[in-house]
Design an enzyme around this catalytic site. Structure first.
Site, short mmCIF file in Angstrom:
data_model
loop_
_atom_site.label_atom_id
_atom_site.label_comp_id
_atom_site.label_asym_id
_atom_site.label_seq_id
_atom_site.Cartn_x
_atom_site.Cartn_y
_atom_site.Cartn_z
N ARG A 159 39.24 -51.69 72.91
CA ARG A 159 38.32 -51.54 72.39
C ARG A 159 38.25 -51.20 71.68
NH1 ARG A 159 39.51 -53.44 77.39
NH2 ARG A 159 40.61 -51.23 77.38
N THR A 160 38.62 -49.68 71.32
CA THR A 160 38.01 -48.39 70.19
C THR A 160 38.57 -48.99 69.06
OG1 THR A 160 37.99 -47.02 72.27
CG2 THR A 160 37.30 -46.58 70.08
N LYS A 190 58.37 -39.14 61.29
CA LYS A 190 59.43 -38.14 60.22
C LYS A 190 58.83 -36.44 60.48
CE LYS A 190 59.88 -41.62 56.63
NZ LYS A 190 59.80 -42.24 55.52
N ARG A 246 41.88 -41.57 65.98
CA ARG A 246 42.05 -41.64 67.43
C ARG A 246 43.61 -40.37 67.88
NH1 ARG A 246 42.42 -45.07 72.96
NH2 ARG A 246 39.80 -44.78 72.68
N HIS A 274 34.98 -38.51 73.73
CA HIS A 274 34.97 -39.60 73.35
C HIS A 274 34.25 -39.88 73.26
CE1 HIS A 274 36.31 -43.27 72.16
NE2 HIS A 274 36.87 -44.44 73.21
C1 NCD Z 1 38.70 -44.68 77.90
C2 NCD Z 1 39.50 -43.60 76.41
O1 NCD Z 1 40.28 -43.85 76.03
O2 NCD Z 1 39.27 -42.37 76.29
N1 NCD Z 1 39.33 -46.37 76.77
C3 NCD Z 1 38.62 -46.45 75.60
O3 NCD Z 1 38.91 -45.97 74.76
N2 NCD Z 1 37.13 -47.50 76.42
C4 NCD Z 1 39.01 -44.35 78.54
C5 NCD Z 1 40.72 -44.93 79.34
O4 NCD Z 1 41.69 -45.10 78.21
O5 NCD Z 1 40.42 -44.62 80.57
#
Ligand code: NCD
Length: 269
Positions: free
Chosen positions: A43-44, A72, A93, A121
């Site tokens: 999703r993100t 590496k 991320r 997040h």
């Molecule tokens: C979440 C995350 O990555 O922290 N997912 C997301 O970004 N929608 C929640 C999760 O991974 O449980």
């Protein structure tokens, strides 16, 4: 200006208003956004990509660290120094808490924190707040966080935001996975008291073990609030909730696009 944590309330409200009218956002034609995903994401990453494309920006990046020089042994700092020469903003991320701050310290372009380990997040928090505001018309709601609260970064940024907008927070933790000093409730107590059940999975990749309380249609009997979940779900949220009036999680995920459009526009224009 980077987007490392949830901003102040006035900035949050401005971004939510902009997300409600994404067609009024400025074009980002000619800009390049880099997706630097050192951890799995559906999703993100894809909603940030969709958001960038809708605003006319170009997208570069990676979602598999094995295909980068990280494999590496390159440090995060060196990778960011290099990437910041290729783009106008980096959506990052990373599995380590604090990675976004480390990246920001060496980057020439804004860093957008798309989740740092068990840290925070913030873009997820904005789309969570957007979903709550669209449903209730306000943000001072009572939220029960259910599941892995110790290692769930979505909780770590949403709970303080709810608090700062005048709402209250409670927790229904999986055994051993409680967080902070939020009052503990049983699931039936939370169903009776909360406006929002915010369900989360056990974060096995961060060492969490055990089972989260299961939210299913039977557990929601008499509940007139909404069920949210950042997704992905495992078995803590039963599919028999999906068709019911409380289920908000797929709409919540869709809200990622306009909310991330507003974030990108504010960082890049
Ligand atoms: C979440 C995350 O990555 O922290 N997912 C997301 O970004 N929608 C929640 C999760 O991974 O449980």
């Amino acid at each position: 200006m980077s987007f490392l944590t949830v901003p102040d309330n006035a900035s949050v409200l401005r971004l939510l208003n902009q997300a409600a009218k994404p067609e009024a956002l400025p074009s980002l034609a000619g800009k390049t956004v880099c997706m630097a995903f050192f951890e799995p994401s559906t999703r993100t990453r894809l909603s940030f990509e969709a958001a960038a494309h809708k605003l006319g920006a170009n997208v570069i990046g990676f979602s598999d660290v094995a295909s980068t020089s990280g494999a590496k042994g390159e440090t995060l700092e060196d990778t960011i120094r290099v990437l910041s020469g290729y783009c106008d903003a980096i959506v990052l991320r990373h599995p380590e808490t604090g990675a976004a701050e480390r990246a920001d310290a060496v980057s020439d372009v804004p860093i957008i924190n798309a989740g740092d380990g068990a840290g925070v997040h913030p873009s997820q928090t904005l789309l969570d707040l957007f979903t709550i505001q669209q449903h209730f018309g306000r943000l001072d709601v009572d939220v029960a966080f259910v599941g892995d609260l110790a290692n769930g970064r979505t909780v770590h940024s949403l709970a303080p935001a709810i608090d700062s907008f005048g709402g209250t927070c409670m927790q229904v933790p999986a055994p051993g996975l409680e967080w902070g000093d939020l009052p503990e409730k049983t699931l039936p107590e939370a169903v009776a008291e909360a406006d929002v059940l915010y369900v989360t999975r056990v974060q096995a990749e961060r060492g969490s073990t055990g089972a989260a309380p299961v939210v299913d249609a039977a557990a929601l009997d008499g509940f007139d609030g909404i069920v949210m979940h950042p997704l992905p779900r495992v078995d803590e949220l039963a599919t028999d909730v999906d068709g019911g009036p409380c289920a908000k999680y797929f709409e919540q995920a869709r809200n990622g696009v306009p909310v991330r459009m507003a974030i990108l526009a504010s960082e890049l224009s």
